[in-house]
Each structure stands twice: as C-alpha cells, then as structure tokens.
Design a protein around this motif. Structure first.
Motif, PDB file in Angstrom:
ATOM      1  N   LYS A 140       0.825  -1.203   0.000  1.00 44.36           N
ATOM      2  CA  LYS A 140       0.000   0.000   0.000  1.00 44.36           C
ATOM      3  C   LYS A 140       0.863   1.259   0.000  1.00 44.36           C
ATOM      4  O   LYS A 140       0.565   2.235  -0.702  1.00 44.36           O
ATOM      5  CB  LYS A 140      -0.918   0.009   1.228  1.00 44.36           C
ATOM      6  N   GLU A 179      -2.735  -4.154  -4.629  1.00 41.05           N
ATOM      7  CA  GLU A 179      -3.420  -3.316  -3.649  1.00 41.05           C
ATOM      8  C   GLU A 179      -3.026  -1.847  -3.804  1.00 41.05           C
ATOM      9  O   GLU A 179      -1.853  -1.518  -4.003  1.00 41.05           O
ATOM     10  CB  GLU A 179      -3.073  -3.775  -2.239  1.00 41.05           C
ATOM     11  N   HIS A 182      -6.069   3.984  -0.275  1.00 42.15           N
ATOM     12  CA  HIS A 182      -7.198   4.914  -0.352  1.00 42.15           C
ATOM     13  C   HIS A 182      -7.639   5.322   1.055  1.00 42.15           C
ATOM     14  O   HIS A 182      -8.611   4.780   1.592  1.00 42.15           O
ATOM     15  CB  HIS A 182      -8.361   4.267  -1.109  1.00 42.15           C
ATOM     16  N   VAL A 186     -10.904   3.648   2.842  1.00 43.67           N
ATOM     17  CA  VAL A 186     -10.582   2.495   3.699  1.00 43.67           C
ATOM     18  C   VAL A 186     -10.073   3.008   5.038  1.00 43.67           C
ATOM     19  O   VAL A 186      -9.073   3.746   5.089  1.00 43.67           O
ATOM     20  CB  VAL A 186      -9.519   1.592   3.037  1.00 43.67           C
ATOM     21  N   HIS A 187     -10.733   2.627   6.113  1.00 44.91           N
ATOM     22  CA  HIS A 187     -10.381   3.180   7.420  1.00 44.91           C
ATOM     23  C   HIS A 187      -8.964   2.819   7.839  1.00 44.91           C
ATOM     24  O   HIS A 187      -8.245   3.640   8.416  1.00 44.91           O
ATOM     25  CB  HIS A 187     -11.377   2.707   8.487  1.00 44.91           C
ATOM     26  N   GLU A 188      -8.543   1.593   7.563  1.00 41.17           N
ATOM     27  CA  GLU A 188      -7.174   1.210   7.931  1.00 41.17           C
ATOM     28  C   GLU A 188      -6.158   2.070   7.192  1.00 41.17           C
ATOM     29  O   GLU A 188      -5.121   2.445   7.764  1.00 41.17           O
ATOM     30  CB  GLU A 188      -6.926  -0.265   7.637  1.00 41.17           C
ATOM     31  N   ASP A 189      -6.435   2.399   5.933  1.00 45.27           N
ATOM     32  CA  ASP A 189      -5.530   3.268   5.178  1.00 45.27           C
ATOM     33  C   ASP A 189      -5.460   4.653   5.819  1.00 45.27           C
ATOM     34  O   ASP A 189      -4.394   5.282   5.863  1.00 45.27           O
ATOM     35  CB  ASP A 189      -5.982   3.379   3.725  1.00 45.27           C
ATOM     36  N   TRP A 223     -13.640  10.965   8.292  1.00 42.24           N
ATOM     37  CA  TRP A 223     -13.814   9.833   9.191  1.00 42.24           C
ATOM     38  C   TRP A 223     -14.475  10.241  10.498  1.00 42.24           C
ATOM     39  O   TRP A 223     -15.191   9.435  11.117  1.00 42.24           O
ATOM     40  CB  TRP A 223     -12.470   9.148   9.432  1.00 42.24           C
TER      41      TRP A 223
END
Length: 231
Positions: A140, A179, A182, A186-189, A223
């Motif tokens: 990523k 991959e 974003h 995407v919350h983890e990103d 977020w």
C-alpha cells in the motif's frame, strides 16, 4: 513510466524551487509597519513567505481497548516498512531520470536490468523478514509513494508473466501486490496515514511527498463525520 518519473521529480523538487530566489529587501509600507518581502525576479509583493503546512494533532481517542491495541500494532508495522516504500520511490525516480538520458532501447533494457538486480539485492533479505500484514502495508505504501501498484512496477521492470507469478505467490500468503492506498475510503488506510503524519511531525520518520492528492485534515473530517453518523 518515464512520464510518471517526470511527475515524481516535479513533486519532489518543486517544493524547494523558489529557494533560489534570494531575499532582496524589506519595506515598511504603512503605519502598521507591516513587512513586505520582495522576491528577486518577481514584482509581486508578499506579506509572508509560504511555509509547509503544519497539522495540530488531537489526542488519540479509542472507543475500546481492542481499537487502541489495533492502532499501536498498525503503528509499529507501518513505522517498520515505510522506509522501504520511501527507498523504492527514490530508486524509481533515479531510474526514470537516468532512462531519459539513454537513447537506445537495448541500452535502456540493460540499464533497467542492472537497477532491478540492485534493488532486489538491496531489498530481498530484509523483505523476507516481513510478516504477511507488514508485506501488505508495504504494498500500500509503495502505491502511496509512487502512484503505481507493486504489480505494475514489476510488470514494467520485468514482464507481465513475472508480475502475474509474483501476485499468485503473494496470494498464497493473503497479500495482493495489486493493492492500492485509499485513506478516504478504507479506514485502515486512514489510520496508516494518521500514523505517518504524526511520525513526520515528531521527526520519527523522514517525510517524502506522496504523489496522491489528498489533504490529511480533510481525511480526518471525513472519518469523524462517519463515526458521528454511526453513533
């Protein structure tokens, strides 16, 4: 690929472009003694010198212990692999910059193979030590720094078949080298981006501009709004 290299070079070095304009003079223009700076070669008066954006970070808040644990595990992994993504972007810029000065395709291919071999030797032993999740975060971050997936980088530098094989092998370990990154979707990103921005601010990591166009403050608001809507 070469065009992408140009864009990266513009981003990397454009931010320091106006340093070459030396400060020439200051003039007091009114009773408020406001200082205006005149930049050499430019007749436009400026009330200030543009500086890099500085974010004021709020205190980290977590809804549960598990969320807190997840964040700090992600932080440790992100801090570990970011330098590899940064190095990959630097090598890619160097490669494309060099290829612009090579005319013959055969010479370009030969030079690319040498660089690819150098990168493999430079990375391989360390990358073997990464866990599955660290490897996926690295994929990523490579996209964050270059705007190109690891799959497409392999495809450009080696061959489509090699890229397919790398991706198939990676899938055995639940890693996709296709991959992307974003943080707006995407919350983890987003958490990874938050970790990076905080690390840049306290100089735990050396900042390298991302080729992706987004604003951290805007991402944070996105977020926050999503979290409020869930409450």
């Amino acid at each position: 690929m070469v065009a992408m290299g140009k864009r990266l070079l513009v981003i990397l070095f454009g931010v320091v472009g106006f340093v070459g304009f030396g400060q020439v003079a200051e003039e007091t223009l009114d009773s408020l003694a406001q200082q205006y700076i005149i930049m050499e070669g430019d007749s436009v008066l400026q009330s200030s010198i543009a500086l890099n954006e500085v974010y004021v970070f709020g205190r980290l808040k977590f809804s549960s212990y598990n969320d807190k644990l997840r964040y700090y595990i992600l932080r440790r992994k992100t801090m570990k692999v970011y330098p590899y993504a940064k190095l990959a972007a630097e090598r890619l810029v160097e490669l494309n910059d060099s290829l612009e000065h090579i005319k013959k395709n055969s010479h370009k291919r030969r030079f690319t193979r040498k660089v690819q071999k150098f990168i493999e030797d430079e990375f391989s032993e360390e990358l073997k030590k990464l866990t599955r999740t660290e490897g996926q975060i690295l994929v990523k971050l490579i996209y964050r720094q270059t705007g190109i997936t690891a799959f497409d980088l392999v495809k450009e530098l080696r061959s489509g078949w090699r890229a397919f094989w790398y991706n198939t092998t990676a899938k055995m370990f639940s890693i996709s080298i296709k991959e992307e990154f974003h943080p707006d979707l995407v919350h983890e990103d987003y958490l990874i981006e938050d970790i990076l921005q905080r690390a840049f601010a306290d100089f735990s990591l050396e900042r390298q501009p991302s080729v992706l166009e987004y604003d951290y403050a805007t991402l944070t608001n996105i977020w926050k709004d999503q979290n409020r809507s869930k409450e």
